[in-house]
Design a protein around this motif. Structure first.
Motif, PDB file in Angstrom:
ATOM      1  N   LEU A 198       0.804  -1.029   0.001  1.00  0.00           N
ATOM      2  CA  LEU A 198      -0.045   0.052   0.071  1.00  0.00           C
ATOM      3  C   LEU A 198       0.705   1.329   0.128  1.00  0.00           C
ATOM      4  CD1 LEU A 198      -3.117   1.122   0.163  1.00  0.00           C
ATOM      5  CD2 LEU A 198      -2.437   1.247   2.543  1.00  0.00           C
ATOM      6  N   GLN A 199       1.264   1.822  -1.209  1.00  0.00           N
ATOM      7  CA  GLN A 199       1.651   3.148  -1.261  1.00  0.00           C
ATOM      8  C   GLN A 199       0.833   4.313  -0.784  1.00  0.00           C
ATOM      9  OE1 GLN A 199       5.138   3.545  -2.387  1.00  0.00           O
ATOM     10  NE2 GLN A 199       4.841   5.749  -1.362  1.00  0.00           N
ATOM     11  N   MET A 200       1.032   5.017  -0.011  1.00  0.00           N
ATOM     12  CA  MET A 200       0.396   6.232   0.491  1.00  0.00           C
ATOM     13  C   MET A 200       1.254   7.458   0.435  1.00  0.00           C
ATOM     14  SD  MET A 200      -1.113   4.468   4.100  1.00  0.00           S
ATOM     15  CE  MET A 200       0.346   4.083   5.007  1.00  0.00           C
ATOM     16  N   ASN A 201       0.837   8.437  -0.259  1.00  0.00           N
ATOM     17  CA  ASN A 201       1.336   9.541  -0.762  1.00  0.00           C
ATOM     18  C   ASN A 201       0.165  10.826  -0.061  1.00  0.00           C
ATOM     19  OD1 ASN A 201       3.433   8.335  -2.208  1.00  0.00           O
ATOM     20  ND2 ASN A 201       2.008   8.470  -3.802  1.00  0.00           N
ATOM     21  N   SER A 202       1.017  11.941  -0.061  1.00  0.00           N
ATOM     22  CA  SER A 202       0.368  13.356   0.241  1.00  0.00           C
ATOM     23  C   SER A 202      -0.579  12.553   1.637  1.00  0.00           C
ATOM     24  CB  SER A 202      -0.776  13.430  -0.746  1.00  0.00           C
ATOM     25  OG  SER A 202      -0.167  13.910  -1.865  1.00  0.00           O
ATOM     26  N   LEU A 203       0.406  12.263   2.851  1.00  0.00           N
ATOM     27  CA  LEU A 203      -0.492  11.810   3.992  1.00  0.00           C
ATOM     28  C   LEU A 203      -1.039  13.051   4.801  1.00  0.00           C
ATOM     29  CD1 LEU A 203       1.829   8.957   4.895  1.00  0.00           C
ATOM     30  CD2 LEU A 203      -0.449   8.649   4.648  1.00  0.00           C
ATOM     31  N   LYS A 204      -2.140  12.685   5.342  1.00  0.00           N
ATOM     32  CA  LYS A 204      -2.687  13.883   6.253  1.00  0.00           C
ATOM     33  C   LYS A 204      -2.747  13.476   7.568  1.00  0.00           C
ATOM     34  CE  LYS A 204      -5.707  14.953   2.255  1.00  0.00           C
ATOM     35  NZ  LYS A 204      -7.065  14.923   2.053  1.00  0.00           N
ATOM     36  N   PRO A 205      -2.831  14.227   8.817  1.00  0.00           N
ATOM     37  CA  PRO A 205      -2.914  13.830   9.954  1.00  0.00           C
ATOM     38  C   PRO A 205      -4.224  12.923  10.254  1.00  0.00           C
ATOM     39  CG  PRO A 205      -2.282  16.200   9.751  1.00  0.00           C
ATOM     40  CD  PRO A 205      -2.713  15.778   8.438  1.00  0.00           C
ATOM     41  N   GLU A 206      -5.343  13.159   9.361  1.00  0.00           N
ATOM     42  CA  GLU A 206      -6.404  12.040   9.598  1.00  0.00           C
ATOM     43  C   GLU A 206      -6.125  10.765   9.126  1.00  0.00           C
ATOM     44  OE1 GLU A 206      -6.195  15.260   8.386  1.00  0.00           O
ATOM     45  OE2 GLU A 206      -7.543  15.492   6.394  1.00  0.00           O
ATOM     46  N   ASP A 207      -4.900  10.605   8.599  1.00  0.00           N
ATOM     47  CA  ASP A 207      -4.661   9.331   8.170  1.00  0.00           C
ATOM     48  C   ASP A 207      -3.909   8.267   9.025  1.00  0.00           C
ATOM     49  OD1 ASP A 207      -3.550  10.495   5.025  1.00  0.00           O
ATOM     50  OD2 ASP A 207      -5.590   9.372   5.210  1.00  0.00           O
TER      51      ASP A 207
END
Length: 115
Positions: free
Chosen positions: A80-89
């Motif tokens: 699972l590649q996760m980009n542009s991560l946000k605090p709500e992630d």
């Protein structure tokens, strides 16, 4: 029975990226569908993304355009590649496998998005 081992979680700043990996204890070709779910404190476990044995993918609205689920058949794992991560992630991310209507879960890996 399927054991799932996740790795790749950690602490990342907002806007950063992480890649999670999940290794199943049996051939990935024998698993009907694999996926990632997440659970934040005080909340239910929610779908993030899934991928079938044929390669079809499905994403939660919150993941579309930022996350990518993929399979590496040669290495027998799912990413699972996760980009542009946000605090709500921020959540514990769980790998999931569906085999003949049976559900299997990994132990979870913590992802924290914070500055």
């Amino acid at each position: 029975q399927v054991q799932l081992v996740e790795s790749g979680g950690g602490l990342v700043q907002p806007g950063g990226s992480l890649r999670l990996s999940c290794v199943p204890s049996r051939s990935i070709f024998s698993i009907d569908r694999m996926g990632w779910y997440r659970q934040a404190p005080g909340k239910e476990r929610d779908l993030v993304a899934t991928i079938t044995s044929s390669g079809s993918t499905n994403y939660a609205d919150s993941a579309k355009g930022r996350f990518t689920i993929s399979r590496d058949n040669a290495k027998n794992l799912v990413y699972l590649q996760m980009n542009s991560l946000k605090p709500e992630d921020t959540a514990v991310y769980y790998c999931h496998a569906l085999v003949h209507h049976f559900n299997y879960w990994g132990q979870g890996t913590q992802v924290t998005v914070s500055s």
